[in-house]
Motif scaffolding. Structure first.
Motif, PDB file in Angstrom:
ATOM      1  N   THR A  42       0.849  -1.195   0.000  1.00 56.95           N
ATOM      2  CA  THR A  42       0.000   0.000   0.000  1.00 56.95           C
ATOM      3  C   THR A  42       0.880   1.238   0.000  1.00 56.95           C
ATOM      4  O   THR A  42       2.100   1.149   0.199  1.00 56.95           O
ATOM      5  CB  THR A  42      -0.897   0.026   1.252  1.00 56.95           C
ATOM      6  N   LEU A  43       0.269   2.403  -0.216  1.00 54.62           N
ATOM      7  CA  LEU A  43       1.000   3.668  -0.107  1.00 54.62           C
ATOM      8  C   LEU A  43       1.118   4.036   1.374  1.00 54.62           C
ATOM      9  O   LEU A  43       0.162   3.877   2.141  1.00 54.62           O
ATOM     10  CB  LEU A  43       0.266   4.782  -0.857  1.00 54.62           C
ATOM     11  N   LYS A  44       2.273   4.524   1.770  1.00 52.91           N
ATOM     12  CA  LYS A  44       2.487   4.846   3.186  1.00 52.91           C
ATOM     13  C   LYS A  44       1.524   5.911   3.674  1.00 52.91           C
ATOM     14  O   LYS A  44       1.130   5.930   4.835  1.00 52.91           O
ATOM     15  CB  LYS A  44       3.931   5.306   3.396  1.00 52.91           C
ATOM     16  N   ARG A  45       1.107   6.803   2.780  1.00 48.96           N
ATOM     17  CA  ARG A  45       0.211   7.866   3.222  1.00 48.96           C
ATOM     18  C   ARG A  45      -1.191   7.349   3.525  1.00 48.96           C
ATOM     19  O   ARG A  45      -1.995   8.069   4.086  1.00 48.96           O
ATOM     20  CB  ARG A  45       0.164   8.963   2.174  1.00 48.96           C
ATOM     21  N   ASP A  46      -1.481   6.086   3.127  1.00 46.02           N
ATOM     22  CA  ASP A  46      -2.788   5.490   3.432  1.00 46.02           C
ATOM     23  C   ASP A  46      -2.762   4.675   4.719  1.00 46.02           C
ATOM     24  O   ASP A  46      -3.733   3.990   5.046  1.00 46.02           O
ATOM     25  CB  ASP A  46      -3.238   4.585   2.269  1.00 46.02           C
ATOM     26  N   GLU A  47      -1.647   4.729   5.450  1.00 45.64           N
ATOM     27  CA  GLU A  47      -1.500   3.888   6.646  1.00 45.64           C
ATOM     28  C   GLU A  47      -2.592   4.152   7.679  1.00 45.64           C
ATOM     29  O   GLU A  47      -3.062   3.234   8.357  1.00 45.64           O
ATOM     30  CB  GLU A  47      -0.128   4.130   7.292  1.00 45.64           C
ATOM     31  N   THR A  48      -2.999   5.398   7.803  1.00 40.86           N
ATOM     32  CA  THR A  48      -4.023   5.707   8.809  1.00 40.86           C
ATOM     33  C   THR A  48      -5.351   5.025   8.492  1.00 40.86           C
ATOM     34  O   THR A  48      -6.143   4.751   9.396  1.00 40.86           O
ATOM     35  CB  THR A  48      -4.247   7.228   8.897  1.00 40.86           C
ATOM     36  N   GLY A  49      -5.578   4.728   7.235  1.00 40.23           N
ATOM     37  CA  GLY A  49      -6.801   4.021   6.863  1.00 40.23           C
ATOM     38  C   GLY A  49      -6.617   2.517   6.843  1.00 40.23           C
ATOM     39  O   GLY A  49      -7.553   1.755   7.100  1.00 40.23           O
ATOM     40  N   ILE A  50      -5.379   2.074   6.543  1.00 42.16           N
ATOM     41  CA  ILE A  50      -5.103   0.639   6.424  1.00 42.16           C
ATOM     42  C   ILE A  50      -5.010  -0.020   7.807  1.00 42.16           C
ATOM     43  O   ILE A  50      -5.520  -1.138   8.017  1.00 42.16           O
ATOM     44  CB  ILE A  50      -3.799   0.419   5.631  1.00 42.16           C
ATOM     45  N   ALA A  51      -4.386   0.655   8.763  1.00 42.47           N
ATOM     46  CA  ALA A  51      -4.146   0.045  10.079  1.00 42.47           C
ATOM     47  C   ALA A  51      -5.449  -0.413  10.755  1.00 42.47           C
ATOM     48  O   ALA A  51      -5.538  -1.576  11.216  1.00 42.47           O
ATOM     49  CB  ALA A  51      -3.379   1.027  10.973  1.00 42.47           C
ATOM     50  N   PRO A  52      -6.494   0.408  10.864  1.00 43.78           N
ATOM     51  CA  PRO A  52      -7.752  -0.068  11.477  1.00 43.78           C
ATOM     52  C   PRO A  52      -8.355  -1.225  10.698  1.00 43.78           C
ATOM     53  O   PRO A  52      -8.983  -2.116  11.285  1.00 43.78           O
ATOM     54  CB  PRO A  52      -8.655   1.164  11.416  1.00 43.78           C
TER      55      PRO A  52
END
Length: 654
Positions: A176-186
């Motif tokens: 994934t893109l690192k900037r999407d981490e806040t959405g991917i983690a949950p």
């Protein structure tokens, strides 16, 4: 042209408006422009806020039809019995809002897809060049992990990942893109994500990731195409209703435009404008018919009116045949010729083609330019659009270059057939050449002769324009008038006489006094007459005499230096032609250097191919620009009066 001033009763104004719009031949003139006194005597009929709303609604419909790559004006016919839109503006707006709302929903979906597509492509760009190291080393923009969701929730997990640009392979690779981490983690937490060890070597991971991204990209593009199709279907489904509404709004808008030119008194409406002479009887009869002859129509000829009786600027119609339209475009791109003066389109066509051919003379190169023009025409025809004016110009230029190439014996820089006029390549390369043109000096002399012809023709057109406009002072005493022409002819004769006598002898004094001195002396008459006209009743003072002498000297300086530089400017035609031939010769020499012992190699042919492409692009553009420049600055400057304005009637067809 004929000038019409009409007065009709208030009760007939609507019928007159419809008739003026139906015929569509009147180029309206502001009544204030006719006479300042009318400003106080007539009340204007300004277009109101409602007309502007009608125009906005009409433009909204045109934006809908842009989705179909069409314009309503090309899809409807107007008939004499057509009436304007009679409903309220609010009702029309509500009908358009329904269509706009449906399209807006589609556009919002497209916007979301477009954003996802951009992020997916961004993911692919970051993946490019990652290779094997991608799964082993930290990446600056990508987050790469291995793991699995809770058992039995794989499909649900994949679906939830769909809103992010990502790659998830069966091996457990999640990228994934690192900037999407806040959405991917949950998301990972919700699906019980379990990290697993990364395989020591997974050679196929980058390729599989690429393939998955490609697949996702294709799916998104397919969705976008489907939505675009859906938007088109919305407009297609409402096409008849929208066309009917557009036609009604357009007629209503134009009717208000016509009435905006009216001035009114207590019981009458006044209007004025220009009409082509061929439509005078038709318009006169129509207006008398719809008003039962309850009208006053005054027709005036622009050449027989008194000063101040009519507007100074008379509209111009340039009636050239279709095959001359690209050259007419070149003329109007400069300016609209003043009413009554010569329309130079046909002369521009001839001189432009001759100049281009002399600068770009090659049958093969001309054929390529011609084919580009032909391809543009076929492409426009296939798309159902009007071709750009440059494509027919390409065909003319290509044809001209082909004719000139046959005269010079040049076929893609090769002499496949003997030249019909002179061997341009032989002269530039220094070979022995027979015939009347044997050197570069001879080529330069040809272009000077050509320049003299062009400038002389421009002076003749100026004489005609001055006679038509009854501008006798300029005709006789101007630098572009008879005295200027006299000086130019005598100066040209002196120049050739001087050259023929080895640059050592001028014509005798009596010739110089009669053909140079006398016209130069007479040219002082013009500033004197102009000063007398501008300062009626004043006496000449010392400063006035000094001022007039200075103006006369400046005029003479402009005549001598201007005509000399104008004539020599045509040597650029020879310069561009020489450059064209020199480039061809240079590329053939380079190709020879790349040749092997057995003849041309593949590199030789590549050099010739690229060389010809460069010559066609570079020299073709230069020849086109220089031909235009010579027309604008050397030819137009001798006679062209660009103070005209194009004829623009208020019509359903415009």
């Amino acid at each position: 042209m004929r000038h019409l001033t009409g007065a009709v009763l208030d009760s007939d104004s609507n019928a007159v408006t419809r008739e003026l719009l139906r015929l569509g031949v009147l180029d309206f003139v502001s009544l204030q422009e006719m006479s300042p006194d009318w400003r106080n005597e007539l009340d204007p009929v300004y277009p109101g806020e409602e007309q502007r709303q009608v125009a906005k609604l009409r433009e909204r419909i045109e934006t809908f039809f842009a989705i179909l790559d069409a314009h309503p004006a090309t899809l409807v016919d107007f008939f004499p019995e057509d009436e304007g839109y009679a409903g309220s503006v609010d009702e029309a707006e509500r009908r358009l809002d329904k269509v706009a709302s449906a399209i807006q929903r589609v556009r919002e979906e497209q916007k979301a897809i477009s954003q996802e597509l951009n992020r997916t492509k961004e993911l692919q760009r970051h993946l490019d060049g990652g290779g094997d190291s991608l799964v082993k080393q930290p990446h600056r923009f990508l987050s790469v992990r291995y793991g699995l969701p809770s058992s039995g929730r794989e499909e649900e997990f994949r679906a939830a990942l769909g809103k992010f640009p990502c790659v998830y392979l069966d091996s457990g690779l999640l990228m994934t893109l690192k900037r999407d981490e806040t959405g991917i983690a949950p998301l990972l937490e919700r699906f019980g994500w379990r990290e697993i060890p990364a395989p020591v070597r997974e050679e196929h991971a980058p390729g599989l990731a690429d393939a998955e991204i490609e697949k996702k990209t294709r799916e998104l593009e397919a969705k976008n195409d489907e939505l675009e199709k859906k938007a088109r279907e919305i407009v297609e489904g409402k096409k008849d209703e929208l066309l009917s509404l557009w036609k009604g709004l357009r007629i209503r808008e134009l009717s208000e435009t016509v009435r905006g030119f009216f001035g009114k008194t207590a019981r009458t409406f006044i209007f004025a404008g220009w009409v082509p002479a061929s439509h005078e009887k038709e318009l006169d009869g129509a207006l008398r018919r719809v008003t039962d002859n309850r009208c006053h129509l005054e027709w005036l000829d622009p050449f027989s009116h008194k000063d101040g009786q009519l507007p100074k600027q008379i509209p111009v119609i340039m009636n050239n045949p279709k095959w001359l339209r690209p050259f007419e475009k070149l003329v109007t791109n400069y300016a609209i010729p003043a009413y009554g003066t010569v329309d130079p389109t046909i002369f521009v066509a001839v001189f432009y083609c001759v100049m281009f051919g002399l600068m770009f003379g090659d049958v093969g190169h001309g054929l390529v330019v011609f084919l580009i023009g032909l391809l543009g025409r076929l492409k426009a025809k296939k798309a159902g659009k009007q071709e750009h004016f440059l494509f027919p110009l390409f065909r003319w230029c290509g044809g001209s270059a082909m004719v000139a190439g046959a005269l010079f014996g040049s076929w893609f820089g090769m002499e496949l057939f003997p030249p019909l006029w002179f061997d341009y390549h032989g002269i530039i390369s220094g070979h022995s050449v027979e015939g009347g043109v044997q050197s570069i000096s001879d080529i330069l002399l040809i272009t000077i002769y050509f320049g003299i012809v062009v400038i002389g023709f421009g002076l003749l057109l100026n004489f005609y324009n001055r006679i038509v406009k009854h501008d006798w002072v300029s005709l006789l005493f101007d630098k572009g008038g008879l005295l200027g022409g006299w000086l130019y002819a005598a100066g040209t004769w002196c120049a050739f006489y001087f050259v023929r006598h080895d640059y050592r002898q001028l014509p005798d004094n009596s010739f110089l006094a009669l053909f140079i001195g006398l016209p130069a002396l007479l040219m002082i008459v013009k500033p004197v007459i102009e000063w007398r006209h501008a300062h009626r009743g004043e006496r000449f003072g010392l400063m006035t005499v000094a001022y007039l002498l200075m103006e006369w000297l400046v005029e003479l300086l402009e005549v001598f230096s201007g005509y000399l530089s104008n004539t020599l400017s045509f040597m650029r035609v020879a310069g561009l032609g020489i450059a064209h031939v020199s480039l061809v010769i240079a590329f053939f020499q380079i190709a020879d250097m790349a040749a092997g012992s057995g003849g041309y190699t593949i590199w030789s042919y590549i050099i010739l191919l690229l060389g010809n492409v460069l010559i066609i692009g570079l020299e073709g553009l230069s020849a086109g620009i220089q031909s235009l420049r010579l027309n604008y600055y050397e030819f137009f400057s001798k006679y062209f009066d660009g103070t005209g304005r194009a004829y623009a009637p208020v019509s359903l067809k415009h």
